[in-house]
Design an enzyme around this catalytic site. Structure first.
Site, short mmCIF file in Angstrom:
data_model
loop_
_atom_site.label_atom_id
_atom_site.label_comp_id
_atom_site.label_asym_id
_atom_site.label_seq_id
_atom_site.Cartn_x
_atom_site.Cartn_y
_atom_site.Cartn_z
CE LYS A 177 -5.30 125.97 41.18
NZ LYS A 177 -5.10 127.43 41.03
CG ASP B 65 -2.53 129.38 39.41
OD1 ASP B 65 -3.33 129.57 38.62
OD2 ASP B 65 -2.98 128.64 40.19
#
Ligand code: ATR
Length: 270
Positions: free
Chosen positions: A66, A102
């Site tokens: 990420k 997220d």
């Protein structure tokens, strides 16, 4: 047909292809969504090759890439910049747009499916990495009474708290006084719960694990054994972050409830 990938290592057991296939069917979209494993350390070259050979429309990025994804993008949304991590990429010519769904996925799941209202609540976030940053950034505007971040390495919690305008604590200094406890550490990967006193659950209505696995994690077992009335894993968040990515790419918001029901039925029940 638009091509999408979920990129990670390991990634073979990712539920994302299944989730996006269900969304696509529900919304009448035709997409090709597959998982692909990149060797750690090879993110830039592997993604370059994938773009040349497959011309993907977008990609979800999972552990451990990420941060690499955030560095790769030519443009970041505000929420990706604050998290310092990208889980949703969109490719357009030489441009690469990076987003992070997220945090909003977590909030949608906890406020929606779980019916938790953050207004006036005392929130404890365990961990000070990218996952914690994303959740704190998403929860901060919701009117909490207080957000505390605690981390194994206390100095990281202190600098994150300064940056985000919240409180920091060492694991060993934690006591009762939290309405919700969120585990944003990766301790579960090593089969352990973060070394926190179980008094943190004394007044908690909800304990959330951000990761999803087929079995209750050590953190979830600790919360349950400490009397926390509701303990959730990361399946709902996983589905909600996927729904937000789907919306970013295709402009349609899928209904997550039937997808949760189908996947929860197939997964372990806590
Ligand atoms: P992510 O992007 O998933 O948040 P990260 O940035 O590597 O990953 O952060 C991992 C977090 O899990 C950190 O807060 C880490 O604590 P440290 O800063 O002390 O390393 C935490 N963590 C990992 N293993 C842990 C363990 N066994 N117990 C407690 N915390 C742990």
């Amino acid at each position: 047909m638009k091509k999408f990938y979920v990129i990670g290592h390991p990634v073979a057991h990712s539920l994302s292809p299944k989730i996006h296939a269900m969304f696509a069917e529900q919304c009448g979209e035709e997409i090709d969504y597959q998982s692909i494993d990149f060797e750690p350390g090879s993110f830039i070259e592997s993604l370059g090759r994938l773009r040349r050979e497959q011309n993907p429309y977008g990609a979800n990025i999972t552990l451990p890439f990420k941060k690499d994804a955030a560095d790769y993008c030519t443009e970041l949304t505000e929420r990706a910049r604050v998290a310092g991590a990208v889980n949703t990429m969109t490719f357009s010519g030489h441009q690469v747009f990076g987003d992070n769904t997220d945090g909003v996925g977590f909030v949608h799941d906890v406020c929606g499916r779980c019916g938790f209202d953050f207004v006036g609540k005392r929130v404890l976030v365990l961990g000070a990495g990218g996952a914690a940053r994303g959740v704190i950034a998403a929860v901060r505007p919701l009117g909490c009474a207080r957000i505390t971040v605690a981390n194994r390495t206390e100095s990281r919690a202190v600098s994150l708290a300064e940056e985000m305008g919240i409180y920091a604590a060492a694991f060993t200094d934690l006591r009762r006084g939290f309405d919700i406890v969120i585990n944003a550490t990766s301790a579960g990967l090593s089969g352990a719960a973060p070394a926190v006193p179980n008094t943190i659950f004394a007044e908690a209505q909800l304990a959330c694990e951000l990761t999803y696995s087929q079995f209750a994690t050590p953190f979830m077992r600790l919360a349950r054994d400490s009397g926390c009335p509701r303990v959730e894993d990361g399946l709902g968040m996983l589905i909600e972050q996927a729904a937000e990515s789907f919306k970013v790419w295709l402009g349609v918001a899928p209904d997550t409830a039937p997808v949760y029901k189908a996947l929860r039925g197939a997964a372990a029940d806590f």
